[in-house]
Design a protein around this motif. Structure first.
Motif, PDB file in Angstrom:
ATOM      1  N   SER A 117      -5.999   1.645   8.674  1.00  0.00           N
ATOM      2  CA  SER A 117      -6.099   1.292   7.256  1.00  0.00           C
ATOM      3  C   SER A 117      -6.512   2.497   6.410  1.00  0.00           C
ATOM      4  O   SER A 117      -6.256   2.520   5.205  1.00  0.00           O
ATOM      5  CB  SER A 117      -7.089   0.149   7.063  1.00  0.00           C
ATOM      6  N   SER A 118      -7.084   3.502   7.028  1.00  0.00           N
ATOM      7  CA  SER A 118      -7.557   4.675   6.291  1.00  0.00           C
ATOM      8  C   SER A 118      -6.438   5.600   5.813  1.00  0.00           C
ATOM      9  O   SER A 118      -6.681   6.464   4.974  1.00  0.00           O
ATOM     10  CB  SER A 118      -8.526   5.479   7.158  1.00  0.00           C
ATOM     11  N   VAL A 119      -5.202   5.413   6.314  1.00  0.00           N
ATOM     12  CA  VAL A 119      -4.108   6.309   5.903  1.00  0.00           C
ATOM     13  C   VAL A 119      -3.336   5.772   4.700  1.00  0.00           C
ATOM     14  O   VAL A 119      -2.378   6.391   4.256  1.00  0.00           O
ATOM     15  CB  VAL A 119      -3.134   6.630   7.073  1.00  0.00           C
ATOM     16  N   VAL A 120      -3.757   4.610   4.171  1.00  0.00           N
ATOM     17  CA  VAL A 120      -3.073   4.024   3.013  1.00  0.00           C
ATOM     18  C   VAL A 120      -4.086   3.636   1.943  1.00  0.00           C
ATOM     19  O   VAL A 120      -5.277   3.494   2.213  1.00  0.00           O
ATOM     20  CB  VAL A 120      -2.238   2.777   3.404  1.00  0.00           C
ATOM     21  N   GLU A 121      -3.574   3.460   0.716  1.00  0.00           N
ATOM     22  CA  GLU A 121      -4.388   2.900  -0.362  1.00  0.00           C
ATOM     23  C   GLU A 121      -3.665   1.681  -0.911  1.00  0.00           C
ATOM     24  O   GLU A 121      -2.441   1.675  -1.044  1.00  0.00           O
ATOM     25  CB  GLU A 121      -4.637   3.921  -1.461  1.00  0.00           C
ATOM     26  N   GLU A 122      -4.434   0.643  -1.200  1.00  0.00           N
ATOM     27  CA  GLU A 122      -3.856  -0.576  -1.751  1.00  0.00           C
ATOM     28  C   GLU A 122      -3.325  -0.292  -3.151  1.00  0.00           C
ATOM     29  O   GLU A 122      -4.022   0.298  -3.967  1.00  0.00           O
ATOM     30  CB  GLU A 122      -4.905  -1.682  -1.812  1.00  0.00           C
ATOM     31  N   THR A 123      -2.094  -0.730  -3.416  1.00  0.00           N
ATOM     32  CA  THR A 123      -1.535  -0.541  -4.754  1.00  0.00           C
ATOM     33  C   THR A 123      -1.270  -1.863  -5.462  1.00  0.00           C
ATOM     34  O   THR A 123      -1.481  -1.954  -6.659  1.00  0.00           O
ATOM     35  CB  THR A 123      -0.225   0.276  -4.704  1.00  0.00           C
ATOM     36  N   HIS A 124      -0.795  -2.871  -4.727  1.00  0.00           N
ATOM     37  CA  HIS A 124      -0.467  -4.161  -5.343  1.00  0.00           C
ATOM     38  C   HIS A 124      -0.910  -5.305  -4.426  1.00  0.00           C
ATOM     39  O   HIS A 124      -0.287  -5.530  -3.397  1.00  0.00           O
ATOM     40  CB  HIS A 124       1.030  -4.312  -5.553  1.00  0.00           C
ATOM     41  N   PRO A 125      -1.949  -6.049  -4.803  1.00  0.00           N
ATOM     42  CA  PRO A 125      -2.283  -7.237  -4.022  1.00  0.00           C
ATOM     43  C   PRO A 125      -1.214  -8.305  -4.250  1.00  0.00           C
ATOM     44  O   PRO A 125      -0.725  -8.467  -5.367  1.00  0.00           O
ATOM     45  CB  PRO A 125      -3.641  -7.665  -4.564  1.00  0.00           C
ATOM     46  N   LEU A 126      -0.824  -8.996  -3.196  1.00  0.00           N
ATOM     47  CA  LEU A 126       0.207 -10.026  -3.318  1.00  0.00           C
ATOM     48  C   LEU A 126      -0.333 -11.422  -3.040  1.00  0.00           C
ATOM     49  O   LEU A 126      -0.117 -12.334  -3.816  1.00  0.00           O
ATOM     50  CB  LEU A 126       1.370  -9.721  -2.366  1.00  0.00           C
ATOM     51  N   ALA A 181       0.848  -1.191   0.000  1.00  0.00           N
ATOM     52  CA  ALA A 181       0.000   0.000   0.000  1.00  0.00           C
ATOM     53  C   ALA A 181       0.885   1.244   0.000  1.00  0.00           C
ATOM     54  O   ALA A 181       2.051   1.184   0.377  1.00  0.00           O
ATOM     55  CB  ALA A 181      -0.905  -0.004   1.221  1.00  0.00           C
ATOM     56  N   ARG A 182       0.315   2.354  -0.438  1.00  0.00           N
ATOM     57  CA  ARG A 182       1.029   3.639  -0.428  1.00  0.00           C
ATOM     58  C   ARG A 182       0.317   4.564   0.558  1.00  0.00           C
ATOM     59  O   ARG A 182      -0.907   4.663   0.562  1.00  0.00           O
ATOM     60  CB  ARG A 182       1.052   4.268  -1.814  1.00  0.00           C
ATOM     61  N   ALA A 183       1.109   5.253   1.379  1.00  0.00           N
ATOM     62  CA  ALA A 183       0.549   6.156   2.380  1.00  0.00           C
ATOM     63  C   ALA A 183      -0.054   7.391   1.720  1.00  0.00           C
ATOM     64  O   ALA A 183       0.601   8.058   0.922  1.00  0.00           O
ATOM     65  CB  ALA A 183       1.628   6.564   3.374  1.00  0.00           C
ATOM     66  N   LEU A 184      -1.289   7.677   2.057  1.00  0.00           N
ATOM     67  CA  LEU A 184      -1.991   8.850   1.541  1.00  0.00           C
ATOM     68  C   LEU A 184      -1.663  10.112   2.331  1.00  0.00           C
ATOM     69  O   LEU A 184      -1.807  11.216   1.830  1.00  0.00           O
ATOM     70  CB  LEU A 184      -3.508   8.619   1.601  1.00  0.00           C
ATOM     71  N   GLN A 185      -1.244   9.915   3.569  1.00  0.00           N
ATOM     72  CA  GLN A 185      -0.961  11.038   4.458  1.00  0.00           C
ATOM     73  C   GLN A 185       0.028  10.597   5.528  1.00  0.00           C
ATOM     74  O   GLN A 185       0.280   9.412   5.690  1.00  0.00           O
ATOM     75  CB  GLN A 185      -2.254  11.532   5.110  1.00  0.00           C
ATOM     76  N   ASP A 186       0.575  11.554   6.234  1.00  0.00           N
ATOM     77  CA  ASP A 186       1.446  11.245   7.370  1.00  0.00           C
ATOM     78  C   ASP A 186       0.607  10.669   8.502  1.00  0.00           C
ATOM     79  O   ASP A 186      -0.551  11.063   8.691  1.00  0.00           O
ATOM     80  CB  ASP A 186       2.145  12.505   7.890  1.00  0.00           C
ATOM     81  N   TYR A 187       1.198   9.745   9.239  1.00  0.00           N
ATOM     82  CA  TYR A 187       0.539   9.194  10.427  1.00  0.00           C
ATOM     83  C   TYR A 187       1.562   9.176  11.554  1.00  0.00           C
ATOM     84  O   TYR A 187       2.647   8.619  11.419  1.00  0.00           O
ATOM     85  CB  TYR A 187       0.016   7.777  10.155  1.00  0.00           C
ATOM     86  N   TYR A 188       1.200   9.808  12.653  1.00  0.00           N
ATOM     87  CA  TYR A 188       2.060   9.860  13.838  1.00  0.00           C
ATOM     88  C   TYR A 188       1.428   8.994  14.914  1.00  0.00           C
ATOM     89  O   TYR A 188       0.312   9.268  15.350  1.00  0.00           O
ATOM     90  CB  TYR A 188       2.222  11.304  14.319  1.00  0.00           C
ATOM     91  N   GLN A 230       3.678  10.357   4.195  1.00  0.00           N
ATOM     92  CA  GLN A 230       2.940  10.370   2.929  1.00  0.00           C
ATOM     93  C   GLN A 230       3.845   9.904   1.791  1.00  0.00           C
ATOM     94  O   GLN A 230       4.983  10.326   1.678  1.00  0.00           O
ATOM     95  CB  GLN A 230       2.420  11.775   2.637  1.00  0.00           C
ATOM     96  N   GLY A 231       3.330   8.991   0.968  1.00  0.00           N
ATOM     97  CA  GLY A 231       4.071   8.484  -0.179  1.00  0.00           C
ATOM     98  C   GLY A 231       4.871   7.227   0.091  1.00  0.00           C
ATOM     99  O   GLY A 231       5.298   6.563  -0.852  1.00  0.00           O
ATOM    100  N   GLN A 232       5.098   6.888   1.348  1.00  0.00           N
ATOM    101  CA  GLN A 232       5.877   5.677   1.646  1.00  0.00           C
ATOM    102  C   GLN A 232       5.102   4.423   1.262  1.00  0.00           C
ATOM    103  O   GLN A 232       3.873   4.400   1.301  1.00  0.00           O
ATOM    104  CB  GLN A 232       6.213   5.601   3.134  1.00  0.00           C
ATOM    105  N   LEU A 233       5.850   3.384   0.914  1.00  0.00           N
ATOM    106  CA  LEU A 233       5.251   2.080   0.669  1.00  0.00           C
ATOM    107  C   LEU A 233       5.172   1.320   1.980  1.00  0.00           C
ATOM    108  O   LEU A 233       6.105   1.346   2.782  1.00  0.00           O
ATOM    109  CB  LEU A 233       6.078   1.285  -0.332  1.00  0.00           C
ATOM    110  N   VAL A 234       4.051   0.626   2.181  1.00  0.00           N
ATOM    111  CA  VAL A 234       3.829  -0.161   3.394  1.00  0.00           C
ATOM    112  C   VAL A 234       3.516  -1.581   2.967  1.00  0.00           C
ATOM    113  O   VAL A 234       2.628  -1.811   2.147  1.00  0.00           O
ATOM    114  CB  VAL A 234       2.659   0.412   4.225  1.00  0.00           C
ATOM    115  N   TYR A 235       4.269  -2.535   3.502  1.00  0.00           N
ATOM    116  CA  TYR A 235       4.002  -3.949   3.267  1.00  0.00           C
ATOM    117  C   TYR A 235       3.046  -4.408   4.363  1.00  0.00           C
ATOM    118  O   TYR A 235       3.387  -4.373   5.542  1.00  0.00           O
ATOM    119  CB  TYR A 235       5.294  -4.764   3.290  1.00  0.00           C
TER     120      TYR A 235
END
Length: 128
Positions: free
Chosen positions: A102-111, A45-52, A63-68
């Protein structure tokens, strides 16, 4: 006077050690994973926004980071996932698995499909 300073230093060290490892409240009793050990990533997933994060169970995300994503917590409407952040430069950030909304990311690649239901343990929510 030196004894009081030594005693104060020992108390501070003891308090830091108590804070270093502690059991936090469970976020869920079950999680969905790709396998019974939750060792394979489900999706990227790719982060849509910063999360602290509010506490040590969670990981910070920029924001913009990839999350596995390795697990999706099942209770409470699938609000939290567990995963690891991939930084833009390999080795720049220590890999650490933690929870995030889960709301701070969007799915980009299902594995892999998250079809295995696993009970959470106290170690899923333990702060190091």
């Amino acid at each position: 006077m030196p004894c009081k300073l030594l005693l104060a230093a020992l108390v501070c060290i003891w308090l830091q050690r108590c804070e270093a490892g502690r059991q936090m409240p469970k976020l869920s009793d079950k999680k969905l994973c790709a396998d019974s050990e939750c060792s394979h990533p489900i999706l990227i997933a790719r982060a849509l926004q910063d999360y602290y994060p509010g506490d040590c169970r969670f990981i910070p995300i920029r924001q913009g980071q990839l999350v596995y994503v390795y697990a999706m917590l099942k209770d409470r409407g699938n609000l939290f996932w567990a995963g690891s952040v991939q930084d833009s430069y390999y080795g720049q950030q220590e890999a650490r698995v933690g929870h995030f909304p889960s709301s701070v990311v969007e799915e980009t690649h299902p594995l892999m499909p998250a079809t295995t239901e696993v009970k959470t343990t106290k170690w899923d929510f333990y702060c190091h």
